[in-house]
Design an enzyme around this catalytic site. Structure first.
Site, PDB file in Angstrom:
ATOM      1  N   SER A   1       0.628  -0.989   0.094  1.00  0.00           N
ATOM      2  CA  SER A   1      -0.537  -0.336   0.206  1.00  0.00           C
ATOM      3  C   SER A   1       0.721   1.116  -0.373  1.00  0.00           C
ATOM      4  O   SER A   1       0.012   2.385   0.453  1.00  0.00           O
ATOM      5  CB  SER A   1      -0.657  -0.170   1.007  1.00  0.00           C
ATOM      6  OG  SER A   1      -1.327  -0.437   0.807  1.00  0.00           O
ATOM      7  N   ASP A   2       2.185   0.808  -0.195  1.00  0.00           N
ATOM      8  CA  ASP A   2       3.017   2.636  -0.612  1.00  0.00           C
ATOM      9  C   ASP A   2       4.052   1.696  -2.018  1.00  0.00           C
ATOM     10  O   ASP A   2       5.389   2.287  -1.525  1.00  0.00           O
ATOM     11  CB  ASP A   2       4.034   2.157   0.680  1.00  0.00           C
ATOM     12  CG  ASP A   2       4.741   3.709   1.141  1.00  0.00           C
ATOM     13  OD1 ASP A   2       3.798   4.670   0.288  1.00  0.00           O
ATOM     14  OD2 ASP A   2       5.459   4.263   1.697  1.00  0.00           O
ATOM     15  N   LEU A   3       2.859   2.109  -2.655  1.00  0.00           N
ATOM     16  CA  LEU A   3       3.367   2.223  -3.943  1.00  0.00           C
ATOM     17  C   LEU A   3       3.762   3.254  -4.835  1.00  0.00           C
ATOM     18  O   LEU A   3       3.735   3.304  -5.459  1.00  0.00           O
ATOM     19  CB  LEU A   3       3.069   0.617  -4.945  1.00  0.00           C
ATOM     20  CG  LEU A   3       3.240  -0.251  -4.881  1.00  0.00           C
ATOM     21  CD1 LEU A   3       2.258  -1.400  -5.557  1.00  0.00           C
ATOM     22  CD2 LEU A   3       4.299  -1.108  -4.877  1.00  0.00           C
ATOM     23  N   HIS A   4       4.883   4.370  -4.305  1.00  0.00           N
ATOM     24  CA  HIS A   4       5.414   5.536  -5.017  1.00  0.00           C
ATOM     25  C   HIS A   4       6.780   4.890  -5.963  1.00  0.00           C
ATOM     26  O   HIS A   4       7.138   4.111  -5.544  1.00  0.00           O
ATOM     27  CB  HIS A   4       5.483   6.342  -3.785  1.00  0.00           C
ATOM     28  CG  HIS A   4       6.266   6.766  -2.953  1.00  0.00           C
ATOM     29  ND1 HIS A   4       7.699   6.563  -2.927  1.00  0.00           N
ATOM     30  CD2 HIS A   4       6.051   5.708  -1.477  1.00  0.00           C
ATOM     31  CE1 HIS A   4       8.599   6.298  -1.889  1.00  0.00           C
ATOM     32  NE2 HIS A   4       7.320   5.348  -0.501  1.00  0.00           N
TER      33      HIS A   4
ATOM     34  N   ASN B   1       9.858   3.673  -3.938  1.00  0.00           N
ATOM     35  CA  ASN B   1       9.809   2.323  -2.674  1.00  0.00           C
ATOM     36  C   ASN B   1       9.691   1.293  -4.649  1.00  0.00           C
ATOM     37  O   ASN B   1       9.721  -0.441  -4.227  1.00  0.00           O
ATOM     38  CB  ASN B   1       8.157   1.996  -1.960  1.00  0.00           C
ATOM     39  CG  ASN B   1       8.997   3.009  -0.612  1.00  0.00           C
ATOM     40  OD1 ASN B   1       9.768   2.715  -0.728  1.00  0.00           O
ATOM     41  ND2 ASN B   1       7.352   3.280  -0.323  1.00  0.00           N
TER      42      ASN B   1
END
Length: 379
Positions: free
Chosen positions: A117-120, A123
């Site tokens: 849930s932190d796919l920027h 990352n």
């Protein structure tokens, strides 16, 4: 934060925002990330989920023996951040990186119910590997089967594990975009492929039984292109359906969005899923439909990932990428659901409708250059 959230919720018209509940969700997410053992478990789960898949995706392996609540020890991944490829361009690898990243996300969402849930771009890392050729595989197989152990193989061993050298070379070329692109073209000619590395897996989304059922019911309504029913379900399954306003208009807006997708069946590559989801979130805000945090996290992940993919490959087609995963999901659901059930009303029946629709679209689109052009020129 909790005090101010409760105070603001007392104001007229602010109750539907559920600020105290949102602060609670935010707090639980932050506390979960403070315990680094959770991230270690997440990395192991991702590694297990992708271990048998033919996708160039890896995760750094945590060393649980030396990891504690405050310290996470894991493998060092010598790779380049995706943001460099977004800035300098990926050359011949643009489409491959975009497609691989999207495939990985769809596997997480549809098959695993375990989504990063932190796919920027910070990352997501990229490194390069060179798979052995068919000739090399057959040669190695022959020597292993028919050669004596004491014999020295005539064919020299080719080192394919020089990813660190490639990454170092590319890192030095970052200030020069032209040299960077030239080096990527050389790597492509030599047979190297990009491998995606996902890091910082402390934040994941997993739908519980209730939310999973709501997701599948919503999936069924979309599969039947019943946008009105989709809007109704979003209100009925929201946290406070009684606070929603002008529900009829909301359902009609959902119907309009779903029909806009249906009308472009053969040119879905032109549709930006992020635009559709943005319109959904606007309608949710205007009509005070309180969505679950898990759904919002998933939507945000889709927005981020499609934005990254479109920047690399403007023609990225989410529906085409979803086709092989829908096939696999169909086989999984077929083994879980009894075939004696009323198929049209089951989750498997909904999946089959999407599956057949996307398969038909793929087949027809391969025979037709562009349906929009045919309509435009009356052909």
């Amino acid at each position: 934060m909790s005090f101010f959230a409760r105070a603001i919720s007392l104001l007229p018209g602010m109750q539907w925002l559920s600020l105290p509940q949102e602060v609670e969700v935010f707090g639980s997410m932050m506390f979960q990330q403070l315990n680094l053992r959770n991230e270690a478990e997440n990395l192991l789960a991702f590694e297990h989920n992708f271990s048998n898949r033919n996708v160039p995706v890896t995760f750094p392996r945590p060393l649980k023996v030396w990891s504690t609540k405050d310290i996470l020890v894991e493998e060092y991944e010598n790779a380049l951040p995706l943001e460099v490829f977004l800035r300098n361009g990926g050359g011949p690898y643009d489409e491959q990186i975009a497609t691989s990243g999207l495939d990985a996300f769809l596997n997480m969402l549809l098959l695993d119910n375990f989504v990063h849930s932190d796919l920027h771009p910070g990352n997501i890392l990229i490194k390069f590997t060179k798979p052995p050729s068919t000739r090399e595989l057959l040669t190695n197989l022959y020597h292993n089967m028919f050669s004596n152990q004491d014999e020295t193989p005539e064919t020299p061993v080719v080192n394919h594990n020089n990813s660190d050298e490639i990454v170092s070379r590319l890192r030095a070329l970052i200030p020069s975009p032209s040299a960077w692109t030239s080096e990527l073209a050389t790597l492509n000619q030599e047979g190297y492929i990009p491998e995606i590395v996902f890091i910082d897996a402390g934040l994941v989304t997993t739908l519980d039984v209730t939310n999973r059922r709501n997701f599948l019911d919503l999936f069924r309504a979309v599969a039947e292109f019943d946008g009105y029913r989709t809007g109704q379900l979003m209100i009925e399954r929201s946290r406070s359906p009684e606070l929603a306003i002008d529900t009829e208009t909301f359902a009609l807006k959902m119907q309009h969005l779903v029909l806009s997708v249906k009308r472009k069946t053969f040119s879905l590559g032109q549709i930006k899923i992020s635009d559709l989801l943005t319109e959904v979130l606007k309608a949710v805000r205007v009509h005070h439909v309180k969505m679950e945090g898990d759904f919002i996290n998933t939507v945000i992940s889709i927005l981020l990932l499609e934005g990254i993919g479109r920047q690399l490959d403007p023609g990225l087609d989410l529906f085409a990428s979803a086709l092989p995963i829908l096939r696999q999901l169909g086989s999984q659901m077929a083994t879980r659901e009894s075939m004696t059930k009323n198929l049209p009303s089951s989750n498997l029946g909904a999946l089959l409708k999407v599956w057949v629709w996307v398969e038909a679209r793929s087949f027809i689109a391969s025979a037709v250059v562009n349906a929009d052009d045919l309509v435009k020129y009356d052909l």
